[in-house]
Design a protein around this motif. Structure first.
Motif, PDB file in Angstrom:
ATOM      1  N   VAL A   1       0.860  -1.180   0.000  1.00 44.29           N
ATOM      2  CA  VAL A   1       0.000   0.000   0.000  1.00 44.29           C
ATOM      3  C   VAL A   1       0.895   1.228   0.000  1.00 44.29           C
ATOM      4  N   THR A   2       0.782   2.068  -1.013  1.00 42.53           N
ATOM      5  CA  THR A   2       1.580   3.294  -1.024  1.00 42.53           C
ATOM      6  C   THR A   2       0.810   4.408  -0.324  1.00 42.53           C
ATOM      7  N   GLY A   3       1.555   5.379   0.201  1.00 42.22           N
ATOM      8  CA  GLY A   3       0.926   6.399   1.029  1.00 42.22           C
ATOM      9  C   GLY A   3       0.343   5.778   2.278  1.00 42.22           C
ATOM     10  N   GLY A   4       0.975   4.709   2.738  1.00 41.72           N
ATOM     11  CA  GLY A   4       0.401   3.860   3.773  1.00 41.72           C
ATOM     12  C   GLY A   4       0.541   4.350   5.199  1.00 41.72           C
ATOM     13  N   ALA A   5       1.175   5.502   5.412  1.00 44.02           N
ATOM     14  CA  ALA A   5       1.370   5.984   6.783  1.00 44.02           C
ATOM     15  C   ALA A   5       0.207   6.812   7.297  1.00 44.02           C
TER      16      ALA A   5
ATOM     17  N   GLY B   1      -5.759 -10.842   7.008  1.00 41.94           N
ATOM     18  CA  GLY B   1      -4.715 -11.859   6.971  1.00 41.94           C
ATOM     19  C   GLY B   1      -3.542 -11.598   6.065  1.00 41.94           C
ATOM     20  N   ALA B   2      -3.508 -10.440   5.412  1.00 42.46           N
ATOM     21  CA  ALA B   2      -2.375 -10.125   4.546  1.00 42.46           C
ATOM     22  C   ALA B   2      -1.209  -9.570   5.355  1.00 42.46           C
ATOM     23  N   GLU B   3      -0.009  -9.846   4.891  1.00 39.19           N
ATOM     24  CA  GLU B   3       1.188  -9.214   5.431  1.00 39.19           C
ATOM     25  C   GLU B   3       1.399  -7.938   4.613  1.00 39.19           C
ATOM     26  N   VAL B   4       1.182  -6.784   5.229  1.00 38.86           N
ATOM     27  CA  VAL B   4       1.121  -5.529   4.489  1.00 38.86           C
ATOM     28  C   VAL B   4       2.416  -4.740   4.615  1.00 38.86           C
ATOM     29  N   PHE B   5       2.875  -4.222   3.488  1.00 34.66           N
ATOM     30  CA  PHE B   5       4.039  -3.348   3.447  1.00 34.66           C
ATOM     31  C   PHE B   5       3.544  -1.965   3.013  1.00 34.66           C
TER      32      PHE B   5
ATOM     33  N   PRO C   1       9.969   9.029   4.437  1.00 39.96           N
ATOM     34  CA  PRO C   1      10.497   8.895   5.799  1.00 39.96           C
ATOM     35  C   PRO C   1       9.822   9.815   6.810  1.00 39.96           C
ATOM     36  N   ALA C   2       9.551  11.054   6.434  1.00 38.63           N
ATOM     37  CA  ALA C   2       8.930  11.998   7.364  1.00 38.63           C
ATOM     38  C   ALA C   2       7.534  11.540   7.773  1.00 38.63           C
ATOM     39  N   ALA C   3       6.799  10.941   6.842  1.00 39.63           N
ATOM     40  CA  ALA C   3       5.454  10.450   7.142  1.00 39.63           C
ATOM     41  C   ALA C   3       5.515   9.223   8.040  1.00 39.63           C
ATOM     42  N   ILE C   4       6.470   8.364   7.780  1.00 39.57           N
ATOM     43  CA  ILE C   4       6.619   7.139   8.569  1.00 39.57           C
ATOM     44  C   ILE C   4       7.008   7.451  10.008  1.00 39.57           C
ATOM     45  N   ALA C   5       7.793   8.501  10.192  1.00 42.65           N
ATOM     46  CA  ALA C   5       8.286   8.846  11.530  1.00 42.65           C
ATOM     47  C   ALA C   5       7.161   9.085  12.525  1.00 42.65           C
ATOM     48  N   GLY C   6       6.042   9.598  12.057  1.00 38.24           N
ATOM     49  CA  GLY C   6       4.942   9.899  12.976  1.00 38.24           C
ATOM     50  C   GLY C   6       3.817   8.897  12.942  1.00 38.24           C
TER      51      GLY C   6
ATOM     52  N   ALA D   1       2.371   2.186  15.173  1.00 35.49           N
ATOM     53  CA  ALA D   1       2.597   0.784  14.809  1.00 35.49           C
ATOM     54  C   ALA D   1       1.262   0.065  14.697  1.00 35.49           C
ATOM     55  N   VAL D   2       1.133  -0.796  13.693  1.00 31.56           N
ATOM     56  CA  VAL D   2      -0.088  -1.568  13.466  1.00 31.56           C
ATOM     57  C   VAL D   2       0.303  -3.019  13.239  1.00 31.56           C
ATOM     58  N   ASP D   3      -0.362  -3.937  13.923  1.00 25.75           N
ATOM     59  CA  ASP D   3      -0.078  -5.354  13.756  1.00 25.75           C
ATOM     60  C   ASP D   3      -0.294  -5.768  12.302  1.00 25.75           C
ATOM     61  N   GLY D   4       0.698  -6.455  11.754  1.00 26.38           N
ATOM     62  CA  GLY D   4       0.579  -6.943  10.395  1.00 26.38           C
ATOM     63  C   GLY D   4       0.999  -5.963   9.331  1.00 26.38           C
ATOM     64  N   VAL D   5       1.405  -4.752   9.743  1.00 30.59           N
ATOM     65  CA  VAL D   5       1.808  -3.716   8.788  1.00 30.59           C
ATOM     66  C   VAL D   5       3.250  -3.316   9.033  1.00 30.59           C
ATOM     67  N   THR D   6       4.073  -3.432   8.002  1.00 29.05           N
ATOM     68  CA  THR D   6       5.473  -3.010   8.060  1.00 29.05           C
ATOM     69  C   THR D   6       5.633  -1.729   7.254  1.00 29.05           C
TER      70      THR D   6
END
Length: 251
Positions: free
Chosen positions: A10-14, A29-33, A38-43, A46-51
C-alpha cells in the motif's frame, strides 16, 4: 481472491486512505508493506501486520527495492496505490503563470508513481502460482472525482488523476495474460489529513454539498471498497466513483 497468507503493498500507507487500507488488508490476513516518505513514517503508529517501508514512489530504484522487500516472504498478490498530492494553482493566477515544476511534481507523484509501483509489482506478482481461476493478483489505483469534475486551481491534479483513470483499462488488458486484475477508485471528498487544516465551517460546507449521505467520506469506506474489489474476481478494468453522487462545481 483470498488475502490470507499473502502479502500486499500500500503506497501512502502511513496516513489517510493508505493507512486505513493497510489496516483493513492486515485484518484479513495479509502481510502488508506500507510505503511512504520517511517523514510520514516517523509519525505513524505501529499496526499489527503492517510493516512501514520508506520509499519515494517517484524513484524507480526505491520502488523496486521496496517491491522486492514485500515479495521476499508470502506471495505478493495485492497492490494499492494511495500515494498522492493535491496542491492548488491556476493556469494564470495573481502570482503569474502556473509553475511548470509544480505541475511536473504533481504528475510525477500521482501518475508516474502509480505506474512505477504497478509495473514493478506486476513483475513479481506474475511469478506467483495462480489460483483455480488463473488469478495471481490485483492492483487498485486511486484517481479522484477531479478526474471528471476538476475545479478551479486543480489543473495539475485533475490532469494526473484523469491519466490514472485512462491508464486503468489498458493496464488491465496488458496484465490479463498474467492473471492480474487492475481497477481504480475515484473518491469524492474524503476526511483525510489533507483537510485537517481547514475550518469547521468549510468542512461543513463540503459535507453539505454531497447529495447523500450528506457528510465527508471516511477513509475506512475507501478501504472497504478496496477489500471488495480484491474479493470480487470479475471486477477488472473498471473505475468506480465513490462520492455520494457528488458532481463538483467549478469552484
Amino acid at each position: 481472491m483470498q488475502l490470507n497468507d499473502s502479502s500486499a503493498i500500500v503506497t501512502g500507507g502511513a496516513s489517510g486512505l493508505g493507512a486505513a487500507t493497510a489496516r483493513a488488508l492486515a485484518a484479513q490476513g495479509a502481510e502488508v508493506f506500507a510505503l511512504d516518505l520517511p517523514a510520514a513514517i516517523a509519525g505513524a503508529p505501529a499496526v499489527d501486520g503492517v510493516t512501514l517501508v520508506a520509499a519515494d514512489v517517484t524513484d524507480p530504484a526505491q520502488v523496486r527495492a521496496a517491491v522486492q522487500t514485500a515479495g521476499a516472504g508470502a506471495a505478493l498478490r495485492t497492490v494499492v496505490n494511495c500515494a498522492g498530492i493535491a496542491p492548488s494553482a491556476r493556469i494564470l493566477g495573481r502570482s503569474g503563470v502556473h509553475d511548470p515544476a509544480l505541475f511536473d511534481t504533481v504528475v510525477r507523484v500521482n501518475l508516474l508513481g502509480t505506474f512505477l509501483v504497478m509495473s514493478a509489482a506486476a513483475e513479481v506478482i506474475a511469478q506467483q502460482t495462480p489460483d483455480a481461476q488463473g488469478q495471481r493478483g490485483v492492483v487498485v489505483n486511486t484517481a479522484s472525482i477531479a478526474a471528471y469534475d476538476g475545479q478551479v486551481g486543480q489543473v495539475a491534479y485533475a490532469a494526473s488523476k484523469s491519466a490514472v483513470v485512462g491508464m486503468t483499462l489498458p493496464a488491465a488488458r496488458d496484465l490479463a495474460s498474467h492473471g492480474i486484475r487492475v481497477c481504480t477508485i475515484a473518491p469524492g471528498i474524503v476526511d483525510t489529513p489533507m483537510l485537517a487544516t481547514v475550518s469547521d465551517e468549510y468542512r461543513a460546507n463540503l459535507a453539505a454539498s454531497v447529495p447523500f449521505p450528506q457528510r465527508l467520506c471516511d477513509p475506512i469506506e475507501y478501504a472497504q471498497l478496496v477489500t471488495m474489489i480484491v474479493a470480487h474476481d470479475y471486477l477488472n478494468g473498471e473505475t468506480i466513483r465513490m462520492d455520494g453522487a457528488l458532481r463538483m462545481g467549478p469552484r
